[in-house]
Design a protein around this motif. Structure first.
Motif, PDB file in Angstrom:
ATOM      1  N   GLU A  15     -12.612 136.206  20.902  1.00 27.55           N
ATOM      2  CA  GLU A  15     -12.593 134.905  20.231  1.00 27.55           C
ATOM      3  C   GLU A  15     -13.234 133.796  21.068  1.00 27.55           C
ATOM      4  O   GLU A  15     -13.339 132.658  20.601  1.00 27.55           O
ATOM      5  CB  GLU A  15     -11.201 134.489  19.792  1.00 27.55           C
ATOM      6  N   GLY A  16     -13.683 134.122  22.266  1.00 30.17           N
ATOM      7  CA  GLY A  16     -14.357 133.155  23.103  1.00 30.17           C
ATOM      8  C   GLY A  16     -15.829 133.019  22.762  1.00 30.17           C
ATOM      9  O   GLY A  16     -16.337 133.652  21.829  1.00 30.17           O
ATOM     10  N   SER A  17     -16.535 132.189  23.538  1.00 30.21           N
ATOM     11  CA  SER A  17     -17.940 131.902  23.278  1.00 30.21           C
ATOM     12  C   SER A  17     -18.771 132.000  24.550  1.00 30.21           C
ATOM     13  O   SER A  17     -18.272 131.775  25.660  1.00 30.21           O
ATOM     14  CB  SER A  17     -18.107 130.495  22.704  1.00 30.21           C
ATOM     15  N   ARG A  19     -23.170 131.267  25.715  1.00 30.29           N
ATOM     16  CA  ARG A  19     -24.537 130.952  25.329  1.00 30.29           C
ATOM     17  C   ARG A  19     -25.492 131.641  26.284  1.00 30.29           C
ATOM     18  O   ARG A  19     -25.475 131.381  27.490  1.00 30.29           O
ATOM     19  CB  ARG A  19     -24.808 129.447  25.324  1.00 30.29           C
ATOM     20  N   ARG A  66     -21.461 134.035  13.208  1.00 26.99           N
ATOM     21  CA  ARG A  66     -20.891 133.932  14.549  1.00 26.99           C
ATOM     22  C   ARG A  66     -21.943 133.576  15.603  1.00 26.99           C
ATOM     23  O   ARG A  66     -21.650 132.845  16.543  1.00 26.99           O
ATOM     24  CB  ARG A  66     -20.217 135.244  14.948  1.00 26.99           C
ATOM     25  N   THR A  68     -25.926 132.196  16.713  1.00 23.18           N
ATOM     26  CA  THR A  68     -27.020 131.329  16.309  1.00 23.18           C
ATOM     27  C   THR A  68     -28.142 131.424  17.328  1.00 23.18           C
ATOM     28  O   THR A  68     -27.913 131.236  18.526  1.00 23.18           O
ATOM     29  CB  THR A  68     -26.577 129.864  16.188  1.00 23.18           C
ATOM     30  N   GLN A  81     -26.435 131.464  20.939  1.00 19.84           N
ATOM     31  CA  GLN A  81     -25.067 130.972  20.982  1.00 19.84           C
ATOM     32  C   GLN A  81     -24.171 131.986  20.298  1.00 19.84           C
ATOM     33  O   GLN A  81     -24.374 132.308  19.130  1.00 19.84           O
ATOM     34  CB  GLN A  81     -24.964 129.618  20.277  1.00 19.84           C
ATOM     35  N   ASN A  83     -20.344 132.897  19.245  1.00 19.44           N
ATOM     36  CA  ASN A  83     -18.986 132.424  19.023  1.00 19.44           C
ATOM     37  C   ASN A  83     -18.130 133.539  18.437  1.00 19.44           C
ATOM     38  O   ASN A  83     -18.644 134.522  17.914  1.00 19.44           O
ATOM     39  CB  ASN A  83     -18.985 131.225  18.071  1.00 19.44           C
ATOM     40  N   SER A  84     -16.825 133.363  18.509  1.00 18.65           N
ATOM     41  CA  SER A  84     -15.874 134.331  17.951  1.00 18.65           C
ATOM     42  C   SER A  84     -16.200 135.747  18.405  1.00 18.65           C
ATOM     43  O   SER A  84     -16.256 136.685  17.607  1.00 18.65           O
ATOM     44  CB  SER A  84     -15.865 134.242  16.418  1.00 18.65           C
TER      45      SER A  84
END
Length: 125
Positions: A15-17, A19, A66, A68, A81, A83-84
């Motif tokens: 659930e973290g992110s 980049r 999720r 990008t 990027q 996410n989740s």
């Protein structure tokens, strides 16, 4: 003589992110189609995301909503990027560059001419 260098990988909880960045030298990102692929342990390398020279984007179904992909032309850098994040996202992530008009489909490895050496993303549960 284009060289691509990925960075930004690391260990992150589910659930973290994160980049990821891919910096180019010997060329400009605006002159290329760009993509991210990943390879999990014991698995085949698979397509993740693509951004064309006109900035049109495509994603594999498992990351839509999720991840990008974007680019900064002035910095000759492409980003992913994420996410989740899920444990199944664990892989070495590679950036790739090909001609503006790809010789094949955007999700095919052999459509790209230049590859980075990869950055490891590990997602813990």
């Amino acid at each position: 003589q284009v060289q691509l260098v990925e960075s930004g990988g690391g260990l992150v909880q589910a659930e973290g992110s994160l980049r990821l960045s891919c910096a180019a030298s010997g060329g400009t990102f605006s002159s290329f189609a760009l993509a991210w692929f990943r390879q999990a342990p014991g698995k085949e390398r698979e397509f993740v995301a693509h951004i064309s020279w006109t900035a049109v984007t495509y994603y594999t179904d498992s990351v839509k909503g999720r991840f990008t992909v974007s680019r900064d032309v002035a910095k000759n850098t492409v980003y992913l990027q994420m996410n989740s994040l899920k444990p199944e996202d664990t892989a070495v992530y590679y950036c790739a560059a090909g001609p503006r008009f790809l010789r094949g489909s955007y999700y095919q490895l052999d459509s790209y001419d230049y590859w980075g050496k990869g950055t490891l993303v590990t997602v813990s549960s």
